[in-house]
Design a protein around this motif. Sequence first.
Motif, PDB file in Angstrom:
ATOM      1  N   UNK A   1      -6.461   2.618  -9.581  1.00 34.06           N
ATOM      2  CA  UNK A   1      -5.611   2.570  -8.400  1.00 34.06           C
ATOM      3  C   UNK A   1      -6.435   2.257  -7.161  1.00 34.06           C
ATOM      4  N   UNK A   2      -5.776   1.615  -6.207  1.00 32.21           N
ATOM      5  CA  UNK A   2      -6.454   1.231  -4.979  1.00 32.21           C
ATOM      6  C   UNK A   2      -5.568   1.615  -3.795  1.00 32.21           C
ATOM      7  N   UNK A   3      -6.138   2.391  -2.874  1.00 27.60           N
ATOM      8  CA  UNK A   3      -5.417   2.853  -1.687  1.00 27.60           C
ATOM      9  C   UNK A   3      -5.786   1.953  -0.512  1.00 27.60           C
ATOM     10  N   UNK A   4      -4.810   1.274   0.036  1.00 26.52           N
ATOM     11  CA  UNK A   4      -5.033   0.295   1.095  1.00 26.52           C
ATOM     12  C   UNK A   4      -5.494   0.975   2.379  1.00 26.52           C
ATOM     13  N   UNK A   5      -6.436   0.318   3.094  1.00 29.74           N
ATOM     14  CA  UNK A   5      -6.915   0.830   4.378  1.00 29.74           C
ATOM     15  C   UNK A   5      -6.813  -0.261   5.429  1.00 29.74           C
ATOM     16  N   UNK A   6      -6.804   0.163   6.687  1.00 33.38           N
ATOM     17  CA  UNK A   6      -6.865  -0.778   7.805  1.00 33.38           C
ATOM     18  C   UNK A   6      -8.319  -1.021   8.177  1.00 33.38           C
TER      19      UNK A   6
ATOM     20  N   UNK B   1      -1.349   4.377   3.576  1.00 34.73           N
ATOM     21  CA  UNK B   1      -0.329   5.027   2.767  1.00 34.73           C
ATOM     22  C   UNK B   1       0.120   4.192   1.587  1.00 34.73           C
ATOM     23  N   UNK B   2      -0.227   2.907   1.598  1.00 36.84           N
ATOM     24  CA  UNK B   2       0.142   2.016   0.492  1.00 36.84           C
ATOM     25  C   UNK B   2      -0.883   2.143  -0.643  1.00 36.84           C
ATOM     26  N   UNK B   3      -0.378   2.242  -1.847  1.00 31.72           N
ATOM     27  CA  UNK B   3      -1.236   2.331  -3.023  1.00 31.72           C
ATOM     28  C   UNK B   3      -0.793   1.300  -4.054  1.00 31.72           C
ATOM     29  N   UNK B   4      -1.769   0.673  -4.722  1.00 32.52           N
ATOM     30  CA  UNK B   4      -1.481  -0.356  -5.719  1.00 32.52           C
ATOM     31  C   UNK B   4      -2.243  -0.034  -6.993  1.00 32.52           C
ATOM     32  N   UNK B   5      -1.734  -0.522  -8.093  1.00 30.59           N
ATOM     33  CA  UNK B   5      -2.533  -0.526  -9.318  1.00 30.59           C
ATOM     34  C   UNK B   5      -3.502  -1.705  -9.246  1.00 30.59           C
ATOM     35  N   UNK B   6      -4.734  -1.465  -9.635  1.00 33.18           N
ATOM     36  CA  UNK B   6      -5.740  -2.524  -9.577  1.00 33.18           C
ATOM     37  C   UNK B   6      -5.300  -3.740 -10.381  1.00 33.18           C
ATOM     38  N   UNK B   7      -4.634  -3.502 -11.503  1.00 36.67           N
ATOM     39  CA  UNK B   7      -4.210  -4.626 -12.351  1.00 36.67           C
ATOM     40  C   UNK B   7      -3.116  -5.468 -11.693  1.00 36.67           C
TER      41      UNK B   7
END
Length: 256
Positions: free
Chosen positions: A23-28, A40-46
């Motif tokens: 998982x990857x948590x987006x940053x500014x 606050x946005x989180x994505x699966x790496x895949x």
Amino acid sequence: MRIARFTTGDDPVYGLVDGAGEKIAEVTGDPLYQRIELTGATHRVEDVRLLAPVIPRSKVIGIGKNYADHAAEMGTDVPEEPLMFLIPNTAVIGPGDPVVLPPQSSEVHYEGELAVVIGRVCKDVEPEDALSVVFGYTCADDVTARDLQRSDGQWARAKGFDTFCPLGPWIETDLDVASLSVVTRRDDEVVQDGTTSDMVHGVAALVSYASKAFTLLPGDVILTGTPAGVGPVEAGQRVEVEIEGIGVLSNPFVRH
């Protein structure tokens, strides 16, 4: 902390990757230059496309023959001092991006390496202070047109073609690199199996040495040399560089 640069189809952004690499948590912001905050946005790496974790604004510094076994397989002695060369930042690509085999060469080799990412402006750093200017570490493939390296005498063209410097998959900022496994696979076959403890010149010595020649800037990258086992790679093959504590960098090779 693992810092990745990625896209979901829009402009590239940075994120923090979890320990499992899932998982990857987006940053500014840009972690090399600005304060970062979680969006606050989180994505699966895949589900995202990982990009080169850093595009050097200034330079990539390569180190040649920094493993005795590699120097021996090349038929040369280990240099008394680090052997430095420069690679243009236009050679940098990210995980999964294709390495394009140039028509000028018929003998392109892979070289799996530990890459050091510089975190702040520095000059004339002493070895005992050198790690304080390091932002983190990533995997690299120092792709080399071996026939051009021999014929040219200097290495700018052989090492500097567009796409010849894959970096990734992310930057690990908290890592003891004194003794890490460095494994390269070509189409799933292990072709290099070394350890950073076999470097002739360690990371601190290399950062110090480079800083006494060039001002190092945030985002500059130092490639630390490759262990024995370098060899040819052909169009249609894939090379993976896996470094303990970081992850796996994987790139296909193509010919246009």
